[in-house]
Design an enzyme around this catalytic site. Structure first.
Site, short mmCIF file in Angstrom:
data_model
loop_
_atom_site.label_atom_id
_atom_site.label_comp_id
_atom_site.label_asym_id
_atom_site.label_seq_id
_atom_site.Cartn_x
_atom_site.Cartn_y
_atom_site.Cartn_z
CG LEU A 1 49.62 -13.04 -31.74
CD1 LEU A 1 48.60 -13.61 -32.72
CD2 LEU A 1 50.31 -14.16 -30.97
CB SER A 2 55.59 -12.40 -34.13
OG SER A 2 56.53 -12.07 -35.10
CB SER B 1 55.31 -8.09 -23.47
OG SER B 1 54.53 -7.20 -24.25
N PRO C 1 8.97 1.57 -6.14
CG PRO C 1 9.97 0.76 -8.10
CD PRO C 1 9.94 1.93 -7.18
CE LYS D 1 54.90 -6.83 -30.79
NZ LYS D 1 54.43 -7.81 -31.82
CG HIS E 1 7.10 -6.64 -8.79
ND1 HIS E 1 8.11 -7.37 -9.34
CD2 HIS E 1 5.98 -7.38 -8.91
CE1 HIS E 1 7.62 -8.52 -9.78
NE2 HIS E 1 6.32 -8.54 -9.54
N GLY F 1 0.78 -1.24 0.00
CA GLY F 1 0.00 0.00 0.00
C GLY F 1 0.80 1.28 0.00
CB SER G 1 1.20 3.74 -4.98
OG SER G 1 2.46 3.33 -5.44
CG ASN H 1 -1.55 0.56 4.64
OD1 ASN H 1 -2.50 1.16 5.14
ND2 ASN H 1 -1.39 0.44 3.33
#
Lengths: 616, 269
Positions: free
Chosen positions: A444-445, A517, A89, A449, A91, A16, A18, A142
């Site tokens: 990776l190689s 690395s 709410p 890079k 719920h 109750g 609301s 309530n």
């Protein structure tokens, strides 16, 4: 005049809330007769009985299903004070909405059905309210009409609630038997419950006080942004605690730089030389100092702690529970760092308030979680400064949890570093026009890079940066010529690269490293060496693509068994899980990759963002 | 409604400035919607507070060419004095609005279409809007940062969590965020703030011949209320005793129970 009070109405679905909010607005004379007639007319047309909850349940879906979906806010005035009511709410499905509404509140009304007593969401809401920092509550029992106004039933429910609130460290200012539908004990004492000798609900609300802004707490301001006004740079943000005044010496964390406040900037406001908690302000400084979004400004005394590891308590909102090692973002206001859960230290089912196993974590659990951050984070602990210990965790773009830090592990509070050099890092940065940084390329190689490193170095150099690239060629020749290619030697090679790169960055340069690395552990060491300067960049291309490129014929040799332990073929590559930046060379052309990387580095090193206030 | 304390106004102002600075930092490109009403004018004033005297983003105006003449005069004067980057977007005519809406809502929906057009063309990711929770019951359910789908729809059933000053600033490509820095202000707060800061406003809010506009909309779908309030102090005094809703004079809110929710679900402000 009493300050406004924000009150959230919480509790189990259908108890109750609301209806009580709608009724209270009506009884206090805050709804027009025309509005009531409009709602009643609409209900009649839809063939449903009029409910007071229609006043706040404004969405069609809410009225159709007679359930509150999202929190709302309504205002009413009573006896010279203004109240903002937040109707949350009840719920289970809408807990995230309940939290969104309740987090704003100064106090809570816990609404409990006299027939059903404490329900699952009553317990959950009580626990969440407490975690949100709310302490003051009033309990409204309530639907007393439905239990025949029975005093003994009220006593039973009151006992249940007393136990619950005690468990959750909430304080009840009063417990009042009401009927929201019949308006009993809302404004005036109900003559149907003469056995109740306490005050009606409205009078209990009048006793509640909002928590004052923490002006006597240590100063904390998380920087939102830095604006340029001509020659002046203004760091803006909200002062979350304490005071800051012109002339104060402040510390910027995590960098540890110090500066003196020259002025507090506001627009079209009376000039005041001091700012107090709660204000949104701008600060200018007498000395040049680095500041960027996310930095914490505090006074020299009582700075926040610094650390990478944290004990926390989280209320989990996302559907799936946390996973050890997963990639999350921790945000404290404008401060944002990547974190990964490192271990569970306790799990509480918020519906039953019972401890449960960490093996199967229920929905909406309250979790004691250990987190590991990818960068140094300045934060306070809940016990000393609750408001400054709060954070949210994002999974992707969505909030997965809210929580607070209970302990900063291995705190470096004492490490607000004294200037060890006669040349301060800020001076180096001022001369260079940018911060020092380690741009650690891994992949990776043949992922690209070295090509990227070379192009990036050229671009940064042309833009005026002090920049240098470390790669196998210039390190193996001299510094590392004692190392071979065994697993241990490779690890040592990377360790030395990390240490050298950290020194370069400390000297104020931008250093780019281009090494496969492959091991996460080795990269973590490099990160530790360079601290905040470290930026891991994952240069991504899959094995098939790299093998197809094979510019030096290395993959071919590895396939033929001529090279032992070749990454990707006969040795593992551990892709970064917390890279600061990812460059996809498989998907995008070189020009685009270089541009993206340049933009990232320019931002990371504050290229062109240098804050140089003129000294007075 | 009881008058707002000065401390209350300070807190509201600080929050709005914080929101505006977050929006400007995290959501770009950004624009503000300005209807020349008291709320969006206060919003621009707050932007000048946040950014030390200037409004750093474009100010969009969804023009139905149905505003009252005083409103257009006010627009030109303020845009000049505040040095606004004003973008006027002419809204498509009512005849191009799809059916299903009652007449006044249909007229109001022209602004939704105008907004969609400007969003498509300028690719704004963020739109600052001066709406408030206390104006209307579905606006009361809003978030401060409220994501919209690429179609502009408001998914009220799945709003993101929002607490402790953490806002949903990321949206998918093509979508945008509505940002509501005044969400927690009330009508009285806005007038108190106008009074304290001496912010200019359209004179239609003040009574002339026993009537004044409490909420300013297009002349074809807005009616003035009975009033004798000749200055802000009197407006506030009037609001403290009235129980009539602020938007009673906005016809589109009252044609059908869900008219306003339907307007908003498809992108109205």
């Amino acid at each position: 005049m009493k300050p406004d009070l924000k009150i959230v109405f919480a509790g189990h679905v259908d108890h109750g809330k609301s209806t009580l909010v709608g009724r209270l607005l009506h009884e206090t004379g805050n709804i027009s007769p025309a509005k009531v007639a409009e709602l009643a007319g609409a209900a009649r047309r839809r063939g449903v009985p009029f409910e007071w909850s229609f006043v706040v349940d404004a969405l069609q879906a809410e009225r159709d299903q007679a359930v509150t979906i999202d929190a709302t806010r309504a205002w009413f005035s009573w006896a010279g004070r203004r109240y903002a009511i937040i109707d949350a709410p009840g719920h289970r499905e809408f807990l995230r909405n309940m939290v969104s509404g309740a987090a704003e509140a100064d106090a809570a009304i816990l609404v409990v059905d006299a027939v059903e007593g404490v329900g699952e969401q009553t317990r959950r809401h009580a626990r969440v309210l407490s975690l949100l920092g709310i302490r003051e509550t009033v309990v409204a029992v309530n639907k007393m009409d439905a239990v025949g106004w029975d005093a003994s039933r009220f006593e039973q429910v009151r006992e249940e609630c007393r136990a619950l609130l005690g468990t959750c460290q909430l304080r009840a200012r009063g417990t009042v038997p009401i009927s929201a539908r019949e308006a009993d004990n809302l404004i005036a004492a109900s003559d149907r419950m003469p056995w109740y000798r306490g005050a009606p609900l409205i009078e209990l609300l009048a006793d509640l006080e909002p928590s004052p802004a923490p002006a006597d707490a240590p100063a904390r301001m998380r920087v939102q942004d830095v604006y340029r006004e001509g020659e002046t740079r203004i760091a803006v943000g909200r002062l979350d605690g304490g005071t800051i005044a012109a002339g104060d010496t402040i510390v910027v964390l995590p960098s540890g730089s110090r500066a003196t406040v020259r002025s507090i900037e506001r627009w079209n406001s009376p000039e005041r030389k001091i700012a107090i908690a709660g204000e949104s302000i701008g600060l200018t400084f007498r000395e040049p100092v680095y500041i960027a979004r996310g930095d914490v400004i505090s006074r020299e005394a009582q700075p926040p702690a610094l650390g990478y590891g944290f004990r926390t308590v989280c209320f989990w909102l996302a559907e799936t529970p946390p996973v050890i090692g997963e990639h999350l973002t921790l945000q404290m206001g404008p401060t944002s760092v990547r974190v990964a859960p490192e271990g569970f230290e306790g799990v509480l089912d918020s519906g039953s308030l019972e401890i449960c196993s960490t093996e199967k974590i229920p929905r909406y659990a309250v979790i004691e979680l250990r987190l590991r951050a990818g960068a140094l984070l300045a934060a306070d602990e809940y016990a000393t400064l609750p408001g400054a210990a709060r954070f949210v965790l994002l999974r992707g773009h969505d909030i997965a949890a809210g929580g607070f830090i209970t302990e900063v592990l291995g705190s470096r509070e004492a490490h607000v570093q004294p200037e060890a050099h006669l040349v301060a890092p800020s001076e180096r940065a001022r001369r260079n026009g940018h911060r020092g940084a380690v741009i650690w390329l891994t992949g990776l190689s043949a992922s690209g890079k070295s090509t990227l490193a070379t192009a990036l170095e050229r671009r940064l150099f042309s833009a005026g940066a002090a920049v240098y690239t470390l790669d196998g060629d210039n390190l193996r020749v001299g510094l590392n010529n004692d190392l071979g290619f065994s697993g241990a030697d490779r690890a040592e090679n990377i360790r030395r690269v990390g240490e050298v790169a950290a020194l370069f960055a400390d000297a104020g340069m931008i250093v780019i490293t281009a090494f496969i690395s492959p091991m996460a552990r080795d990269r973590a060491l490099a990160r530790r060496a360079a601290g905040d300067h470290f930026h891991e960049v994952y240069v991504r291309a899959d094995l098939a693509t790299c093998e197809r490129r094979d510019p030096k014929g290395l993959y071919k040799k590895a396939r033929a068994g001529e090279i032992a332990e070749f990454t990707g073929i006969s040795a593992p590559y551990e892709p970064p899980i917390e890279a600061e930046f990812i460059i996809d060379t498989q998907e995008f052309a070189l020009d685009r990759c270089v541009q993206d990387l340049f933009d990232y580095v320019a931002a990371a090193a504050n290229l062109g963002e240098w804050i140089a206030t003129r000294s007075i | 409604m009881t008058a707002t304390s000065n401390r209350g106004l300070d807190a509201l102002e600080a929050e709005s400035i914080y929101i505006l600075r977050e929006a400007n930092k995290c959501v770009q490109p950004l624009c503000a919607l300005w209807s020349m009403g008291k709320d969006s004018t206060a919003l621009l004033w707050l932007a000048r507070k946040a950014f030390f005297g200037r409004v750093p983003f474009p100010v969009a105006l969804l023009d139905t060419e149905m505003e009252l003449p005083e409103v257009y005069e006010f627009r030109d004067r303020i845009a000049r004095e505040w040095n606004l980057d004003l973008r006027v977007e002419l809204c498509p005519p009512e005849s191009s609005i799809e059916g299903g809406l009652p007449p006044a809502a249909r007229s109001a929906a022209r602004k939704t279409y105008g907004l969609r057009r400007i969003l498509e063309r300028e690719k704004y990711r963020g739109v600052l809007v001066g709406i408030r929770r206390d104006e209307q019951a579905t606006r009361a359910k809003e978030r401060i940062f409220s994501p919209r789908s690429p179609e502009g729809d408001w998914d009220v059933r799945h709003q993101p969590s929002e607490f402790w000053g953490h806002y949903a600033t990321d949206v998918p490509e093509g979508a945008h965020v509505r940002i509501h820095p005044l969400l927690h202000w009330t009508e009285v707060d806005v007038w108190r703030y106008h009074q304290r800061e001496n912010i200019p406003f359209v004179s239609l809010y003040l009574a002339r011949g026993g009537k004044r506009y409490r909420s300013l909309g297009e002349k074809n779908i807005t009616v003035p209320i009975e009033s004798t309030a000749g200055n802000i102090e009197e407006i506030i005094a009037e609001l403290e005793v009235t129980r009539a809703p602020e938007r009673a004079g906005r016809l589109m809110d009252h044609e059908r129970e869900d008219a306003f929710e339907r307007l908003r679900a498809t992108g109205y402000m």
